[in-house]
Design a protein around this motif. Structure first.
Motif, PDB file in Angstrom:
ATOM      1  N   SER A  39      65.132  57.145 -81.127  1.00 54.52           N
ATOM      2  CA  SER A  39      66.119  56.170 -81.501  1.00 54.52           C
ATOM      3  C   SER A  39      66.915  56.389 -82.765  1.00 54.52           C
ATOM      4  CB  SER A  39      65.076  55.137 -82.058  1.00 54.52           C
ATOM      5  OG  SER A  39      65.798  53.832 -82.293  1.00 54.52           O
ATOM      6  N   LEU A  40      67.630  55.468 -83.320  1.00 58.99           N
ATOM      7  CA  LEU A  40      68.612  55.724 -84.263  1.00 58.99           C
ATOM      8  C   LEU A  40      68.372  55.338 -85.725  1.00 58.99           C
ATOM      9  CD1 LEU A  40      71.404  54.240 -82.067  1.00 58.99           C
ATOM     10  CD2 LEU A  40      71.184  56.614 -82.529  1.00 58.99           C
ATOM     11  N   ALA A  41      68.550  55.888 -86.486  1.00 58.75           N
ATOM     12  CA  ALA A  41      68.496  55.368 -87.889  1.00 58.75           C
ATOM     13  C   ALA A  41      69.913  55.324 -88.669  1.00 58.75           C
ATOM     14  CB  ALA A  41      67.574  56.255 -88.790  1.00 58.75           C
ATOM     15  N   ARG A  42      70.101  54.188 -89.116  1.00 55.48           N
ATOM     16  CA  ARG A  42      71.632  53.993 -89.654  1.00 55.48           C
ATOM     17  C   ARG A  42      71.872  54.077 -91.347  1.00 55.48           C
ATOM     18  NH1 ARG A  42      74.768  51.494 -85.936  1.00 55.48           N
ATOM     19  NH2 ARG A  42      73.655  51.352 -84.121  1.00 55.48           N
ATOM     20  N   SER A  43      70.675  54.485 -92.040  1.00 54.80           N
ATOM     21  CA  SER A  43      70.760  54.740 -93.446  1.00 54.80           C
ATOM     22  C   SER A  43      69.765  55.659 -93.875  1.00 54.80           C
ATOM     23  CB  SER A  43      70.566  53.434 -94.118  1.00 54.80           C
ATOM     24  OG  SER A  43      69.395  52.625 -93.975  1.00 54.80           O
ATOM     25  N   ALA A  47      65.998  55.894 -92.334  1.00 53.31           N
ATOM     26  CA  ALA A  47      65.421  57.149 -92.123  1.00 53.31           C
ATOM     27  C   ALA A  47      64.001  57.584 -92.707  1.00 53.31           C
ATOM     28  CB  ALA A  47      66.354  58.192 -92.142  1.00 53.31           C
ATOM     29  N   ARG A  48      64.069  57.494 -94.084  1.00 54.63           N
ATOM     30  CA  ARG A  48      62.833  57.393 -94.875  1.00 54.63           C
ATOM     31  C   ARG A  48      61.584  56.608 -94.451  1.00 54.63           C
ATOM     32  NH1 ARG A  48      64.975  56.966 -99.091  1.00 54.63           N
ATOM     33  NH2 ARG A  48      64.400  54.728 -99.656  1.00 54.63           N
ATOM     34  N   GLU A  49      61.991  55.447 -94.226  1.00 54.19           N
ATOM     35  CA  GLU A  49      61.032  54.448 -94.000  1.00 54.19           C
ATOM     36  C   GLU A  49      60.509  54.536 -92.577  1.00 54.19           C
ATOM     37  OE1 GLU A  49      61.686  50.297 -96.448  1.00 54.19           O
ATOM     38  OE2 GLU A  49      62.677  50.562 -94.434  1.00 54.19           O
ATOM     39  N   GLU A  61      62.063  61.222 -82.202  1.00 51.42           N
ATOM     40  CA  GLU A  61      63.249  62.071 -82.514  1.00 51.42           C
ATOM     41  C   GLU A  61      64.103  61.057 -83.096  1.00 51.42           C
ATOM     42  OE1 GLU A  61      64.238  65.148 -81.715  1.00 51.42           O
ATOM     43  OE2 GLU A  61      62.369  65.830 -80.695  1.00 51.42           O
ATOM     44  N   MET A  62      64.502  61.449 -84.225  1.00 49.70           N
ATOM     45  CA  MET A  62      65.597  60.475 -84.770  1.00 49.70           C
ATOM     46  C   MET A  62      66.768  60.630 -85.212  1.00 49.70           C
ATOM     47  SD  MET A  62      65.124  58.724 -88.836  1.00 49.70           S
ATOM     48  CE  MET A  62      63.392  58.246 -88.543  1.00 49.70           C
ATOM     49  N   ALA A  63      67.842  60.178 -84.591  1.00 48.88           N
ATOM     50  CA  ALA A  63      69.249  60.552 -84.596  1.00 48.88           C
ATOM     51  C   ALA A  63      69.768  59.559 -85.921  1.00 48.88           C
ATOM     52  CB  ALA A  63      70.112  60.494 -83.476  1.00 48.88           C
ATOM     53  N   ARG A  64      70.556  60.340 -86.719  1.00 51.12           N
ATOM     54  CA  ARG A  64      71.411  59.751 -87.934  1.00 51.12           C
ATOM     55  C   ARG A  64      72.394  59.186 -87.323  1.00 51.12           C
ATOM     56  NH1 ARG A  64      70.119  59.821 -92.982  1.00 51.12           N
ATOM     57  NH2 ARG A  64      71.673  58.463 -92.894  1.00 51.12           N
TER      58      ARG A  64
END
Length: 421
Positions: A39-43, A47-49, A61-64
């Motif tokens: 999935s995606l993280a927008r901040s 991302a930290r949470e 897998e985390m894409a920024r």
């Protein structure tokens, strides 16, 4: 079983509607299977949470991405046939990671939540794939078009048409497609995409959202929901302008709490109205619910299930809502919740509860009981298990999924408590 799970918002912590459903699906599947979440993280904060998802899956897998870049992607798609919302949720990094995963590993199931990220795996062959639309977003944008001024209304209408075409194309590339409610399922089934369709409901954490023994204030009502979300904003603008004055005329001491994260300046301005408080972000919405005699959810734009309604009912707080919002809840009007569709009707329903403590207790108990019987995550996940098994069995056999009516491509939704052979 190895499961690849793709969703449009990073599903942890599950504090908002777009994260609650995927998180509970992931947690359920991970109890017995090896789940990889993409999935995606927008901040930085998200991302930290989001790292907190680790105990609930095998890996992630985390894409920024950044909103300014994603907005540019949306704008770039305006003159094309590709929906702008697909651009908002596109990440070359996430596409590469998913491509690498599916190239080197075989997954026993690919599960996608939200059509906006379905293109990441639509072309994956040889693996059973389920697309959980959740809500049919194309129809939501069409509703937006009816409330937005020109030329925004035209933009939303065009986006709705483009997205509906994309939803139909994407549905054909999956083995089975699902939605959140029977109403959303009927829209999906109406696409006649040639694939099986079904639905399974959202649940609510009935232990976390449980009734309180603390006394409520008979002159306080509330609305709970993110206040950077247009349907929530629109509902409160209209309620404060047209319904709240009717209520204050009858009960001059009545107070309205607007509880929700990230209120816009226009929403904050509602706090200048006598009796109205805009709280902004709060660490826990439950104290505000418990303090209130009832919750209003006067939404004119409502697709799928409004989690705010489930949470209030589970908390033993009566709900007065619109007909369109009530359609996403498996409950009976005037037995488990009250329904209104005009300022006069809203005022009448709210006063009916405020002026009748016995009726409030009845609605509180009936709403809570309905959540326990019809909106628990375990019962929803049992429905999902049945859907997954059908998908896997048919994919393995290569045979078309059986249908109940000639010419139709739906699997009949499983009734509450029903088993399948």
């Amino acid at each position: 079983m190895k499961v690849l799970f793709v969703c449009h918002r990073f599903p942890f912590p599950p504090k908002r509607g777009g994260k609650i459903r995927p998180f509970n699906i992931i947690r359920h599947l991970a109890a017995d299977h090896d789940v990889t979440v993409c999935s995606l993280a927008r901040s930085d904060d998200e991302a930290r949470e989001g790292q907190g998802i680790a105990p609930f899956c095998a890996r992630f897998e985390m894409a920024r991405v950044s909103d300014p870049v994603q907005i540019l992607r949306m704008v770039a798609r305006l003159p094309t046939s590709v929906p702008s919302s697909m651009g908002f949720f596109y990440s070359a990094d996430l596409a590469r990671r998913i491509r690498d995963l599916t190239a080197r590993e075989r997954f026993d199931l690919v599960f996608v939540h939200c059509s906006s990220v379905a293109p990441y795996v639509a072309g994956c062959g040889g693996m059973p794939k389920i697309l959980d639309f959740g809500d049919m977003d194309s129809q939501k944008w069409l509703e937006y078009a009816r409330y937005k001024p020109f030329p925004l209304s035209l933009g939303y209408r065009l986006e709705s048409r483009k997205l509906e075409r994309a939803e139909k194309r994407l549905a054909r590339r999956f083995d089975l497609c699902t939605a959140t409610t029977r109403t959303e399922w009927e829209t999906l089934e109406g696409y006649d995409a040639g694939v099986a369709t079904d639905w399974f409901p959202n649940g609510v954490d009935n232990e976390y959202f449980a009734p309180s023994a603390e006394p409520y204030d008979p002159d306080t009502i509330c609305f709970v929901g993110r206040m950077d979300y247009y349907p929530n904003q629109q509902s409160m603008f209209d309620f404060c302008a047209r319904t709240f004055p009717l209520l204050r005329a009858r009960r001059p001491g009545l107070k309205l709490l607007i509880v929700g994260a990230d209120p816009s300046p226009a929403v904050r301005k509602l706090g200048e109205i006598p009796g109205v408080t805009v709280t902004g972000s709060v660490p826990d919405v439950r104290p505000h619910l418990y303090r209130s005699a009832l919750m209003v959810a006067p939404l004119s734009i409502a697709r799928g299930t409004q989690n705010k309604i489930l949470e209030a009912m589970a908390s033993g707080v009566p709900v007065v809502t619109s007909g369109v919002a009530a359609g996403g809840v498996d409950a009976v009007e005037w037995e488990h919740l009250l329904v209104a569709n005009s300022p006069g009707e809203y005022a009448q329903a709210v006063l009916h509860v405020l002026d009748n403590p016995v009726e409030r207790r009845r609605l509180a108990a009936a709403g809570r009981a309905r959540m326990l019987s019809h909106h628990t995550w375990p019962s929803s996940m049992r429905r999902l298990d049945t859907i997954i098994q059908r998908c896997l069995s048919v994919h393995a056999s290569g045979a078309p999924i059986a249908v109940d009516q000639p010419g139709r491509n739906a699997i009949r939704p499983v009734a509450e408590g029903e088993t399948t052979r």
